[in-house]
Design a protein around this motif. Sequence first.
Motif, mmCIF file in Angstrom:
data_model
loop_
_atom_site.group_PDB
_atom_site.id
_atom_site.type_symbol
_atom_site.label_atom_id
_atom_site.label_comp_id
_atom_site.label_asym_id
_atom_site.label_seq_id
_atom_site.Cartn_x
_atom_site.Cartn_y
_atom_site.Cartn_z
ATOM 1 N N SER A 1 -1.371 15.179 -2.632
ATOM 2 C CA SER A 1 -0.818 14.785 -1.050
ATOM 3 C C SER A 1 0.604 14.563 -0.990
ATOM 4 N N LEU A 2 1.095 13.672 -1.634
ATOM 5 C CA LEU A 2 2.397 13.511 -1.572
ATOM 6 C C LEU A 2 3.211 14.672 -1.978
ATOM 7 N N SER A 3 2.872 15.339 -3.039
ATOM 8 C CA SER A 3 3.844 16.615 -3.540
ATOM 9 C C SER A 3 3.685 17.413 -2.311
ATOM 10 N N ALA A 4 2.445 17.578 -1.880
ATOM 11 C CA ALA A 4 2.551 18.773 -0.848
ATOM 12 C C ALA A 4 3.424 18.332 0.523
ATOM 13 N N GLN A 5 3.628 17.133 0.745
ATOM 14 C CA GLN A 5 4.622 16.642 1.572
ATOM 15 C C GLN A 5 6.023 16.638 1.159
ATOM 16 N N GLN A 6 6.101 16.978 -0.057
ATOM 17 C CA GLN A 6 7.590 16.789 -0.430
ATOM 18 C C GLN A 6 8.083 15.394 -0.667
ATOM 19 N N LYS A 7 7.344 14.673 -0.829
ATOM 20 C CA LYS A 7 7.697 13.227 -0.999
ATOM 21 C C LYS A 7 7.990 12.668 -2.475
ATOM 22 N N ARG A 8 9.213 13.426 -2.969
ATOM 23 C CA ARG A 8 9.483 13.540 -4.449
ATOM 24 C C ARG A 8 9.348 11.929 -5.136
ATOM 25 N N PRO A 9 10.112 11.175 -4.671
ATOM 26 C CA PRO A 9 10.171 9.761 -5.314
ATOM 27 C C PRO A 9 8.809 9.238 -5.369
ATOM 28 N N GLU A 10 8.216 9.222 -4.171
ATOM 29 C CA GLU A 10 6.752 8.775 -4.148
ATOM 30 C C GLU A 10 5.790 9.293 -5.077
ATOM 31 N N THR A 11 5.928 10.926 -5.254
ATOM 32 C CA THR A 11 4.915 11.607 -5.922
ATOM 33 C C THR A 11 5.223 11.080 -7.596
ATOM 34 N N ILE A 12 6.346 10.943 -7.778
ATOM 35 C CA ILE A 12 6.742 10.527 -9.449
ATOM 36 C C ILE A 12 6.221 9.236 -9.578
ATOM 37 N N SER A 13 6.244 8.266 -8.655
ATOM 38 C CA SER A 13 6.234 6.730 -8.757
ATOM 39 C C SER A 13 4.375 6.746 -8.923
ATOM 40 N N GLU A 14 3.562 7.567 -7.734
ATOM 41 C CA GLU A 14 2.198 7.550 -8.125
ATOM 42 C C GLU A 14 1.730 8.225 -9.129
ATOM 43 N N ALA A 15 2.374 9.569 -9.635
ATOM 44 C CA ALA A 15 2.078 10.114 -10.934
ATOM 45 C C ALA A 15 2.183 9.395 -12.063
ATOM 46 N N ARG A 16 3.300 8.452 -12.280
ATOM 47 C CA ARG A 16 3.503 7.569 -13.422
ATOM 48 C C ARG A 16 2.142 6.405 -13.229
ATOM 49 N N ARG A 17 2.224 6.027 -12.138
ATOM 50 C CA ARG A 17 0.872 5.008 -11.920
ATOM 51 C C ARG A 17 -0.381 5.550 -12.493
ATOM 52 N N PHE A 18 -0.588 6.970 -11.911
ATOM 53 C CA PHE A 18 -1.922 7.667 -12.325
ATOM 54 C C PHE A 18 -2.020 7.695 -14.044
ATOM 55 N N LEU A 19 -0.648 8.137 -14.539
ATOM 56 C CA LEU A 19 -0.815 8.243 -16.168
ATOM 57 C C LEU A 19 -1.039 6.970 -16.805
ATOM 58 N N GLU A 20 -0.451 6.001 -16.282
ATOM 59 C CA GLU A 20 -0.481 4.655 -16.799
ATOM 60 C C GLU A 20 -2.023 3.992 -16.741
ATOM 61 N N THR A 21 -2.627 4.200 -15.700
ATOM 62 C CA THR A 21 -3.784 3.789 -15.335
ATOM 63 C C THR A 21 -5.003 4.565 -16.008
ATOM 64 N N PHE A 22 -4.864 6.025 -16.048
ATOM 65 C CA PHE A 22 -5.704 6.928 -16.440
ATOM 66 C C PHE A 22 -5.052 7.515 -17.663
ATOM 67 N N PRO A 23 -4.894 7.030 -18.665
ATOM 68 C CA PRO A 23 -4.133 7.939 -19.854
ATOM 69 C C PRO A 23 -5.118 9.010 -20.321
ATOM 70 N N ASN A 24 -6.236 8.794 -20.451
ATOM 71 C CA ASN A 24 -7.180 9.908 -20.801
ATOM 72 C C ASN A 24 -7.711 10.923 -19.972
ATOM 73 N N SER A 25 -7.150 10.980 -18.573
ATOM 74 C CA SER A 25 -7.611 11.858 -17.663
ATOM 75 C C SER A 25 -7.101 13.294 -17.922
ATOM 76 N N SER A 26 -7.910 14.319 -17.639
ATOM 77 C CA SER A 26 -7.118 15.587 -17.824
ATOM 78 C C SER A 26 -7.159 16.407 -16.544
#
Length: 92
Positions: free
Chosen positions: A67-92
């Motif tokens: 949703s953040l990416s679709a809104q072109q909110k780049r800094p927030e997208t990157i921050s939330e994507a990092r949080r996702f990868l840290e929280t769910f490292p085994n998600s595909s």
Amino acid sequence: MGGGAPYEDRIALEARWTEEKGLATEIAETRYQQGNFAEAEDFLRRLLKLENPNLNRALIQSKLVRSLSAQQKRPETISEARRFLETFPNSS
């Protein structure tokens, strides 16, 4: 024999919370599917604040990132994507 009221109050609160959580999940999903990413973002963030072990947090977080990416909110997208990868490292 007091004590019945607090138990009943707790049950009522849990029922209301469950209904609200279910409603927020449905609203977030509807907004996301409609492409209304700003509103989807709002409801997805609300869901992530809930202390409910039954929520699919990985799915909610990934939809938040999209949703953040679709809104072109780049800094927030990157921050939330990092949080996702840290929280769910085994998600595909």
